[in-house]
Design an enzyme around this catalytic site. Structure first.
Site, mmCIF file in Angstrom:
data_model
loop_
_atom_site.group_PDB
_atom_site.id
_atom_site.type_symbol
_atom_site.label_atom_id
_atom_site.label_comp_id
_atom_site.label_asym_id
_atom_site.label_seq_id
_atom_site.Cartn_x
_atom_site.Cartn_y
_atom_site.Cartn_z
ATOM 1 N N VAL A 1 92.613 56.068 34.297
ATOM 2 C CA VAL A 1 93.637 57.062 33.983
ATOM 3 C C VAL A 1 94.321 56.704 32.660
ATOM 4 O O VAL A 1 94.529 57.561 31.790
ATOM 5 C CB VAL A 1 94.658 57.151 35.141
ATOM 6 N N LYS B 1 93.147 55.150 30.145
ATOM 7 C CA LYS B 1 92.259 55.423 29.007
ATOM 8 C C LYS B 1 92.118 56.922 28.773
ATOM 9 O O LYS B 1 92.015 57.378 27.631
ATOM 10 C CB LYS B 1 90.884 54.784 29.246
ATOM 11 N N ASP C 1 61.509 9.451 33.624
ATOM 12 C CA ASP C 1 62.873 9.150 34.077
ATOM 13 C C ASP C 1 62.823 9.068 35.610
ATOM 14 O O ASP C 1 61.869 9.552 36.230
ATOM 15 C CB ASP C 1 63.807 10.282 33.607
ATOM 16 N N ASP D 1 65.979 9.174 38.429
ATOM 17 C CA ASP D 1 66.846 10.053 39.241
ATOM 18 C C ASP D 1 66.796 11.495 38.738
ATOM 19 O O ASP D 1 66.973 11.747 37.557
ATOM 20 C CB ASP D 1 68.299 9.567 39.175
HETATM 21 C C1 GDG Z 1 87.737 52.003 40.731
HETATM 22 C C2 GDG Z 1 88.625 50.815 40.444
HETATM 23 C C3 GDG Z 1 88.137 51.094 38.015
HETATM 24 C C4 GDG Z 1 92.135 61.276 39.633
HETATM 25 N N1 GDG Z 1 92.694 62.358 40.126
HETATM 26 C C5 GDG Z 1 91.851 63.376 39.897
HETATM 27 C C6 GDG Z 1 90.757 62.895 39.210
HETATM 28 N N2 GDG Z 1 90.948 61.577 39.050
HETATM 29 C C7 GDG Z 1 90.044 60.683 38.340
HETATM 30 C C8 GDG Z 1 90.700 60.106 37.116
HETATM 31 C C9 GDG Z 1 89.892 58.847 36.900
HETATM 32 C C10 GDG Z 1 89.498 58.448 38.321
HETATM 33 O O1 GDG Z 1 89.722 59.568 39.147
HETATM 34 C C11 GDG Z 1 90.332 57.289 38.842
HETATM 35 O O2 GDG Z 1 89.857 56.133 38.275
HETATM 36 P P1 GDG Z 1 90.642 54.753 38.274
HETATM 37 O O3 GDG Z 1 89.974 53.797 37.375
HETATM 38 O O4 GDG Z 1 92.033 55.013 37.824
HETATM 39 O O5 GDG Z 1 90.701 54.236 39.800
HETATM 40 P P2 GDG Z 1 89.679 54.057 41.120
HETATM 41 O O6 GDG Z 1 89.265 55.342 41.674
HETATM 42 O O7 GDG Z 1 90.428 53.169 42.033
HETATM 43 O O8 GDG Z 1 88.374 53.291 40.588
HETATM 44 C C12 GDG Z 1 89.225 50.943 39.071
HETATM 45 C C13 GDG Z 1 87.164 52.180 38.401
HETATM 46 O O9 GDG Z 1 86.669 51.985 39.710
HETATM 47 C C14 GDG Z 1 85.975 52.223 37.436
HETATM 48 O O10 GDG Z 1 85.276 51.028 37.407
HETATM 49 O O11 GDG Z 1 88.739 51.439 36.781
HETATM 50 O O12 GDG Z 1 90.013 49.816 38.777
HETATM 51 O O13 GDG Z 1 89.647 50.712 41.424
HETATM 52 O O14 GDG Z 1 88.737 59.101 36.160
HETATM 53 O O15 GDG Z 1 90.633 61.027 36.090
HETATM 54 N N3 GDG Z 1 89.751 63.684 38.801
HETATM 55 C C15 GDG Z 1 89.816 65.009 39.077
HETATM 56 N N4 GDG Z 1 90.859 65.533 39.776
HETATM 57 C C16 GDG Z 1 91.886 64.783 40.192
HETATM 58 O O16 GDG Z 1 92.830 65.277 40.819
HETATM 59 N N5 GDG Z 1 88.825 65.832 38.682
#
Ligand code: GDG
Length: 730
Positions: A376, A378, A497, A499
């Site tokens: 989020v 990023k 060698d 050991d």
């Molecule tokens: C795991 C790790 C790691 C959220 N609300 C909506 C929506 N989203 C999308 C966001 C974002 C994704 O979901 C959430 O990604 P995060 O990285 O914040 O968190 P996790 O789901 O816990 O992911 C985490 C990730 O894997 C990748 O390796 O970064 O640390 O926990 O992309 O935009 N998307 C839509 N509607 C929503 O209401 N379409």
């Protein structure tokens, strides 16, 4: 046949819904699916995973056919399996423990049983599709056992594994009852990837404490295979988020948001419902802000989107209720007739809606208690095309390692989070732009495509390393070139060698005496009149005499300080002194007294400080202290200090296995020389011998030697092959 790549994750990148008896498939648009699209959609490549819904057995073939058109292969799971393996072990054991929330963990044996059997199910589906030479990339914590299972079923494939959530410190990880099994499951991979270097460190430390693997830097050597552990911070599809804000639909949303938000400063938060995301603490910080700074009443709006997730699990249900309550309290306490402090939405939205929010929000508040990466943050950065906006980011999110131009906060410090919000509200546009443009550069460059490329490139590099290892492996060479040269030779020198080379490495140095098989090999080898067999060891000369004095062998003890030609007497190197030993041993004593398990070995011309029985980490720390303490003494007294495998050895500078080996060759002109050794003191031999000599490192391939063997058992097999090739025995 062309080799293919197989992606495996718990979920397939597809959403399936049943509508009037028909299954409707819609491919996922998530970042990971997009990034990996460049992989699994090509040629014969595939993605294996659970399709996300329960499909009755009689309709599984139909769904399989539909998915095949998208290069997707399903692993069908029953409701029970989802309950125990996914909700249970993955989300009630691994998720809380890996996010440092151990009190939420529920170590149920049935969860673990199911986790094993579902990982095995994934393996079954994989083996039905995998061929020798293929590459596999396994994703995430639901499948920690899979790399090892695939490796056992098909050893000749390259396996990568990436974990999307944090890897906790060993002190946390060790609490899991099945910790060794999990580590060994992961060891099946050739490349293990994590988001951050801290995760890498934690994994390496857990691996070194829970297994017998040898670890050097970020390379683990386990059962003769090498496993590389690296960090690959995951990126997003930055171009997509940047482009979205100028699409008509998003523009429309932006216009209506701006209308609704008037000239309030807008703070945005977006998370899945999860206790790791710090939603409660964030609300508390916001509440504190309104309390301490009443001037912000009617000037600020918090837009909080929480995406429903796992809300059948009691802990999540409870969290949801807590949020409802807190939001209710804050709104009731601070609202005015036409102003609401918190706009809370418990649902998910289309990406265009999120994009408009990212674009409109003045501040994005991302304060997880723990987060592997956090995308989020990023996505907010990528959406700020005019470089304005402020990101407040928890130092516990992996993303904070890259986005250090954000306002970084400790999410547990409610006061600090509150002050960060004030700082963000007051931040001049110039400063916002300076910070945001640096972060946008990072997010744009290290995007999801570069992440996939970096991982795949590294996996390929590791594969090549494993292949080149195979060509350096001496077993093949002994049946070919080395064997031919040996047979043709008339005057051979064989340096061995002891050991770690002829016997296994033993924690008790008094053990590891030669066994009948070894005596047999050495006798047969030295029976050949063309062979001079030289044992060249760091052991005491008395020990070598006791073990080998009766055989037709030349013996070099204490790394060259003592030497004995067959049929002659032992003699020590001329001009060696041991006057220095008293002073050095007094210093070593002080360290031994403070390091349980450590001991000193006293040899005629050297002193060795052993710490193989000391507590992991403490021994290394003390060894470094000793090195620093004795650096000057060593230089002044003409000594050398040699750190080795859980030892540091002090000896006269003239004493060196390489010099001793050359000395042995002096005046001879053999037509075949071969040397075997396993530790750094043997490197001196490998470097000193003439280039035509065969040099063989045991146990590792990182060496000046030109071949390697995996262990002492392979050395014995190799020596047997050699003497069988002798014309004398042929
Ligand atoms: C795991 C790790 C790691 C959220 N609300 C909506 C929506 N989203 C999308 C966001 C974002 C994704 O979901 C959430 O990604 P995060 O990285 O914040 O968190 P996790 O789901 O816990 O992911 C985490 C990730 O894997 C990748 O390796 O970064 O640390 O926990 O992309 O935009 N998307 C839509 N509607 C929503 O209401 N379409």
């Amino acid at each position: 046949m062309v080799n293919k790549t197989i992606i495996i994750s718990n979920r397939l990148p597809v959403k399936i819904v049943e509508n009037e008896g028909e299954y409707i498939l819609s491919p996922s648009e998530g970042g990971l699916a997009t990034g990996l699209g460049s992989v699994y959609k090509k040629g014969d490549n595939i993605w294996i995973g659970w399709p996300g819904i329960e499909v009755p057995e009689e309709r599984q073939e139909e769904v399989t056919q539909q998915l095949a058109g998208l290069n997707l292969i399903p692993v069908f799971l029953s409701a029970d399996e989802i309950n125990l393996y996914y909700e249970g072990f993955s989300n009630e054991v691994l998720w809380p423990v890996f996010h440092y929330m151990i009190t939420y963990a529920n170590f149920e044996q049935t969860y673990w049983d199911s986790y094993q059997s579902v990982n095995n199910k994934f393996k079954e589906v994989t083996t039905a599709h995998i061929d020798e030479g293929d590459t596999v990339w396994v994703h995430d914590y639901q499948l920690l056992l899979l790399p090892c299972m695939i490796r056992k079923a098909q050893p000749n494939v390259t396996i990568g594994f990436f974990q999307h959530i944090p890897f906790p410190s060993y002190e946390i990880f060790r609490l899991i009852p099945w910790r060794e099994e999990l580590i060994h499951g992961m060891f099946g991979a050739d490349l293990l990837g994590f988001h951050t270097f801290d995760d890498v460190r934690h994994f390496l430390s857990a691996a070194s404490r829970l297994s017998s693997a040898k670890i050097a830097d970020n390379v683990i050597t386990y059962k003769d295979r090498q496993i590389v552990v690296e960090s690959f911070p995951m990126g997003i599809d930055a171009d997509k988020f940047e482009g979205l804000v100028s699409t008509p639909l998003v523009k429309e949303h932006i216009a209506s948001f701006k209308d609704a938000m008037q000239d309030h400063k807008v703070i945005l938060t977006i998370d899945r419902l999860d206790y790791s995301k710090g939603i409660i603490q964030r609300l508390q910080a916001y509440e504190l802000l309104l309390q301490v700074h009443p001037e912000y009443v009617d000037k600020l709006s918090l837009y909080m989107i929480v995406v429903p997730s796992r809300d059948t699990v009691p802990q999540y249900k409870e969290l949801r209720e807590q949020i409802d309550q807190l939001v209710g309290n804050i709104n009731a306490r601070f609202r005015t007739l036409n102003w609401l402090p918190v706009h809370y939405f418990y649902r998910s939205y289309p990406i265009e809606f999120l994009s408009a929010l990212y674009f409109t929000a003045d501040i994005c508040l991302v304060t997880p208690m723990r987060d592997g990466m956090n995308l989020v943050s990023k996505e907010y950065v990528a959406s700020r095309v005019d470089n304005t906006g402020v990101l407040i980011l928890s130092e516990m999110a992996g993303a904070s390692k890259e986005l250090n131009d954000a306002i970084i906060v400790n999410p547990n410090n409610i006061g600090e989070v509150m002050r960060a919000i004030v700082q963000a509200i007051d931040m001049p546009v110039k400063e916002q732009k300076a910070r945001m443009s640096v972060m946008r550069g990072i997010v744009k460059k290290f995007d999801i495509h570069l992440w996939v490329k970096n991982f795949m490139d590294k996996l390929d590099e590791v594969r090549q390393m494993q292949e080149s290892l195979l060509t350096k492996h001496a077993v093949k060479a002994v049946t070919e070139q080395i064997g031919r040269d040996y047979s043709a030779a008339k005057d051979r020198f064989i340096f061995l060698d002891y050991d770690g080379t002829l016997v296994g490495f033993n924690a008790d140095i008094e053990r590891a005496s030669p066994d009948p098989e070894l005596y047999d090999i050495l006798t047969k080898l030295s029976d050949d009149p063309a062979n001079r067999v030289v044992i060249i060891s760091g052991r005491r000369h008395e020990t070598l005499e006791e073990w080998f004095g009766h055989l037709k062998l030349d013996l070099i003890a204490e790394h060259g300080a003592w030497q004995k030609h067959y049929l002659e007497e032992w003699r020590s190197l001329p001009l060696l002194t041991d006057g220095w030993k008293k002073e050095v041993s007094a210093v070593l004593d002080t360290y031994t007294d403070r390091t349980p398990g450590a001991f000193i070995e006293d040899k005629s011309y050297s002193l060795v400080w052993h710490y193989r029985k000391a507590e992991e980490g403490l021994g290394e720390l003390r060894a470094n202290e000793i090195i620093n303490h004795l650096r000057v003494t060593v230089a002044n007294k003409g000594l050398q200090m040699m750190p080795g495998n859980k030892v540091i050895e002090f000896k006269n500078i003239e004493v060196n296995k390489g010099k001793a080996a050359l000395n042995w060759l002096h005046g001879n002109s053999p037509d075949f020389i071969i040397a075997f050794g396993d530790d750094h003191t043997d490197e001196d031999i490998f470097k000193a011998l003439p280039p035509e000599a065969y040099t063989i490192k045991v146990g590792s391939n990182i060496s000046a030697a030109n071949y390697y063997l995996r262990n002492f058992a392979e050395v014995r097999g190799f020596l047997k092959t050699l003497y069988q090739k002798s014309p004398a025995t042929a």
